[in-house]
Design an enzyme around this catalytic site. Sequence first.
Site, PDB file in Angstrom:
ATOM      1  N   ARG A  87      62.240  49.550  47.818  1.00 41.42           N
ATOM      2  CA  ARG A  87      61.171  50.551  47.699  1.00 41.42           C
ATOM      3  C   ARG A  87      59.845  49.881  47.333  1.00 41.42           C
ATOM      4  O   ARG A  87      59.587  49.555  46.175  1.00 41.42           O
ATOM      5  CB  ARG A  87      61.559  51.567  46.627  1.00 41.42           C
ATOM      6  N   GLN A 105      66.918  57.567  58.765  1.00 39.29           N
ATOM      7  CA  GLN A 105      65.470  57.619  58.543  1.00 39.29           C
ATOM      8  C   GLN A 105      64.878  56.207  58.591  1.00 39.29           C
ATOM      9  O   GLN A 105      65.361  55.293  57.932  1.00 39.29           O
ATOM     10  CB  GLN A 105      65.214  58.277  57.182  1.00 39.29           C
ATOM     11  N   ARG A 110      64.952  47.668  58.349  1.00 34.32           N
ATOM     12  CA  ARG A 110      64.602  47.445  56.942  1.00 34.32           C
ATOM     13  C   ARG A 110      65.812  47.198  56.049  1.00 34.32           C
ATOM     14  O   ARG A 110      65.644  46.852  54.889  1.00 34.32           O
ATOM     15  CB  ARG A 110      63.770  48.607  56.397  1.00 34.32           C
ATOM     16  N   HIS A 188      55.336  50.077  57.013  1.00 35.47           N
ATOM     17  CA  HIS A 188      55.296  51.111  55.964  1.00 35.47           C
ATOM     18  C   HIS A 188      54.640  50.530  54.697  1.00 35.47           C
ATOM     19  O   HIS A 188      55.305  50.305  53.677  1.00 35.47           O
ATOM     20  CB  HIS A 188      56.739  51.542  55.690  1.00 35.47           C
ATOM     21  N   ASP A 259      51.916  63.796  53.655  1.00 29.50           N
ATOM     22  CA  ASP A 259      52.826  63.107  54.576  1.00 29.50           C
ATOM     23  C   ASP A 259      52.362  63.420  55.998  1.00 29.50           C
ATOM     24  O   ASP A 259      52.829  64.365  56.630  1.00 29.50           O
ATOM     25  CB  ASP A 259      54.270  63.585  54.326  1.00 29.50           C
ATOM     26  N   GLU A 318      50.206  53.464  56.824  1.00 26.86           N
ATOM     27  CA  GLU A 318      51.199  52.769  57.635  1.00 26.86           C
ATOM     28  C   GLU A 318      50.802  52.715  59.109  1.00 26.86           C
ATOM     29  O   GLU A 318      50.965  53.706  59.828  1.00 26.86           O
ATOM     30  CB  GLU A 318      52.542  53.509  57.515  1.00 26.86           C
TER      31      GLU A 318
HETATM   32  C1  BG6 Z   1      57.015  57.969  55.051  1.00 23.94           C
HETATM   33  C2  BG6 Z   1      57.429  59.252  55.728  1.00 23.94           C
HETATM   34  O1  BG6 Z   1      56.618  57.055  56.016  1.00 23.94           O
HETATM   35  O2  BG6 Z   1      58.128  57.433  54.343  1.00 23.94           O
HETATM   36  C3  BG6 Z   1      57.964  60.228  54.680  1.00 23.94           C
HETATM   37  O3  BG6 Z   1      56.325  59.800  56.416  1.00 23.94           O
HETATM   38  C4  BG6 Z   1      59.094  59.590  53.897  1.00 23.94           C
HETATM   39  O4  BG6 Z   1      58.414  61.413  55.320  1.00 23.94           O
HETATM   40  C5  BG6 Z   1      58.598  58.266  53.313  1.00 23.94           C
HETATM   41  O5  BG6 Z   1      59.502  60.460  52.871  1.00 23.94           O
HETATM   42  C6  BG6 Z   1      59.657  57.513  52.515  1.00 23.94           C
HETATM   43  O6  BG6 Z   1      60.802  57.338  53.259  1.00 23.94           O
HETATM   44  P1  BG6 Z   1      62.075  56.612  52.642  1.00 23.94           P
HETATM   45  O7  BG6 Z   1      63.148  56.737  53.684  1.00 23.94           O
HETATM   46  O8  BG6 Z   1      61.681  55.199  52.396  1.00 23.94           O
HETATM   47  O9  BG6 Z   1      62.385  57.343  51.372  1.00 23.94           O
END
Ligand code: BG6
EC number: 5.1.3.15
Length: 360
Positions: A87, A105, A110, A188, A259, A318
């Site tokens: 994170r 997602q 990653r 990101h 977002d 991003e």
């Molecule tokens: C952003 C998305 O890029 O990443 C969000 O637009 C998302 O919708 C955020 O919540 C974090 O994503 P993750 O999978 O790392 O918790």
Amino acid sequence: MAAPAPAGAAAAAAAAAAASPSPLQSAFAELVKSPSGLEKVVLRGARNCCVEVYLYGGQVTSWKNDNGEELLFLSSKAIFKPPKAIRGGIPICFPQFGTHGNLEQHGFARNRFWVIDNDPPPLPVNSAIKAFVDLILRPSEEDLKIWPHSFEFRLRVALGPSGDLSLTSRIRNTNTDGRPFSYTFAYHTYFSVSDIRILSWMFLSKTACSGCLSLTCAYYFISEVRVEGLETMDYLDNLKAKERFTEQGDAIVFESEVDKVYLAAPSKIAIIDHEKKKTFVVTKEGLPDAVVWNPWDKKAKAMQDFGDAEYKNMLCVEPAAVEKPITLKPGEEWKGRLVLSAVPSSYCSGQLDPLKVLQG
Ligand code: BG6
């Protein structure tokens, strides 16, 4: 991977390299094991400039300027244990951004182990850049079951002489059955910023004349952090079922969860941090869109790997390709580049400085 070292600090690093050789050690780049046991490459630039890149995720987790000040946000609760993605820093979203597809997602790049690529195909190089590393990701048998396409994803992370950080991605379709593939993508990027919230201040001024006391009350709204370059852009709002809107404000400021996927965003976006007197300049190539994300308080609390109050000091901007997926035929290669620089800035927004206003 790196040119001959300059004298001084570099000599010490070269001596260390000689003492315990590894495939990557040079005066400018070294492969080390982090306390979590995961390996990372440390790139060293002039003075205290430094970048760290984990092989897990091919993920940059740290970018420091010549004062040694950290410029990226990394959560104090980040989990350095697969399969959780780290994170903070700069996770790479591939072959899917967000929920724009059937994969997990943000895709799987990653949370895969990348390897150092010691012999990448040449890139047009800036000979002044000495500190860089090339990584490569190829799909495993398991990956091919969830995304049945053969690819080579080459990533170069470079630290420039003035402390700029660049990430160059080259993705090639290596399918042998003639099939094209399509993907969405994002760098990101989590920036470390001073308090992002719009702060409201109330001032009471007192005036006394001929025995009367008069109180004047005024509210001022101050935003220390703003994003410029995305005003008037169309965006898809992830908080409103990806509905399309047009941005109305002069610049983007933050007072609640955001977002948004800005479409056809300009190649340069600025993040102005008045409190830190710093501007981040984000330059993107090959990536039409730009996502802006801050989870705000409720989502922050819901994330296991994110501190409850950390949303105040981070912002994701991003560079991405989201709305129109990129399609590659077999043998074709795509290139997408991100360059980050951090430059000093002074108070320059059009917003009112309450103290100056009050003092006339
Ligand atoms: C952003 C998305 O890029 O990443 C969000 O637009 C998302 O919708 C955020 O919540 C974090 O994503 P993750 O999978 O790392 O918790």
